[in-house]
Design a protein around this motif. Sequence first.
Motif, PDB file in Angstrom:
ATOM      1  N   TYR A  92       1.312   6.554   1.621  1.00 25.85           N
ATOM      2  CA  TYR A  92      -0.034   6.955   1.993  1.00 25.85           C
ATOM      3  C   TYR A  92      -1.149   6.844   0.917  1.00 25.85           C
ATOM      4  O   TYR A  92      -2.294   6.931   1.440  1.00 25.85           O
ATOM      5  CB  TYR A  92       0.222   8.501   2.193  1.00 25.85           C
ATOM      6  N   GLU A 107      -2.067   9.337   9.847  1.00 27.20           N
ATOM      7  CA  GLU A 107      -1.242   8.572   8.653  1.00 27.20           C
ATOM      8  C   GLU A 107      -0.322   7.525   9.178  1.00 27.20           C
ATOM      9  O   GLU A 107       0.056   6.656   8.980  1.00 27.20           O
ATOM     10  CB  GLU A 107      -0.812   9.544   7.597  1.00 27.20           C
ATOM     11  N   ARG A 110      -1.498   5.032  11.470  1.00 24.77           N
ATOM     12  CA  ARG A 110      -2.246   3.903  10.853  1.00 24.77           C
ATOM     13  C   ARG A 110      -1.090   2.780  10.207  1.00 24.77           C
ATOM     14  O   ARG A 110      -1.412   1.485  10.441  1.00 24.77           O
ATOM     15  CB  ARG A 110      -2.811   4.565   9.447  1.00 24.77           C
ATOM     16  N   ASP A 113       0.551   1.160  13.547  1.00 25.53           N
ATOM     17  CA  ASP A 113      -0.341   0.055  14.138  1.00 25.53           C
ATOM     18  C   ASP A 113      -0.415  -1.110  13.158  1.00 25.53           C
ATOM     19  O   ASP A 113      -1.287  -2.074  13.791  1.00 25.53           O
ATOM     20  CB  ASP A 113      -1.577   0.876  14.430  1.00 25.53           C
ATOM     21  N   ASP A 114      -0.277  -1.077  12.151  1.00 26.04           N
ATOM     22  CA  ASP A 114      -0.298  -2.162  11.134  1.00 26.04           C
ATOM     23  C   ASP A 114       0.853  -2.279  10.399  1.00 26.04           C
ATOM     24  O   ASP A 114       1.238  -2.065   9.192  1.00 26.04           O
ATOM     25  CB  ASP A 114      -1.444  -1.899   9.980  1.00 26.04           C
TER      26      ASP A 114
END
Length: 257
Positions: A92, A107, A110, A113-114
């Motif tokens: 993070y 978090e 994020r 998705d990537d």
Amino acid sequence: MRRIATLPLAGLFASLLLGGFIGTALAEKPDGQRIDYQVGDETFSGYLASAPDEARGTVLIIHDWDGLTDYERQRADMLAAQGYDAFAIDLYGKGNRPVETDARKAETARLYDDRERMRRLTQAGLEEARRQGVAQPTVVMGYCFGGAVVLEMARSGQAEDVRGFATFHGGLDTPEGQAYSADTPPILIAHGGADTSIGMSDVATLAEELEAAGTPYEIEIYSGAPHAFTVIGSDRYQARADEKSWAAFHALLDEVL
């Protein structure tokens, strides 16, 4: 190693012995060292616990959705006391330890998705551990969200000299376009039979994928254990499942390191 397993009697006795150790260790203040490291222009803050003598190998720990906290630090200390170097990585960023549920969801989303970023940050954590001088042969383990990251790394095949993977009550889905292979090191999946977040159909689907790929694996299912059954102090904690899964994890370490 390709089977859905129950813990043998010898493992049960070992887990009973480990149970007292788990409770004691997680009650103590972590005594390893914080390691700040860079990934590009971002700063991350990991945690290193070193074996007191020559290490049998290294365990890379991937945190839950609340970020790297004392929980992972204490697990690292436990592993160090048992003869392993342990490095808990940070996905993070330094100082980013979300408390609210929506922030935690943001978090994890994020990174879900990537996936390229997820893999890159995990690989960077492993590289930092090795820069710190840990033993090279490594097992990667993680809890909940961290368990999903473990499987991401297992499918990627990117990490060098990783001998095994372990996920505790982790996400089990395989993203479209990804797959396991027969070259993937052994995987341990520790799952709660009463987990309503990740159902038994997800476990069955993963088992089918691993069988089709020829990937070595074991799936441990603990009756009555809910999601997050290893998190001591929470209302979901189940000592029996925690102790058995910890014993199963040590069986993996004994096998591959």
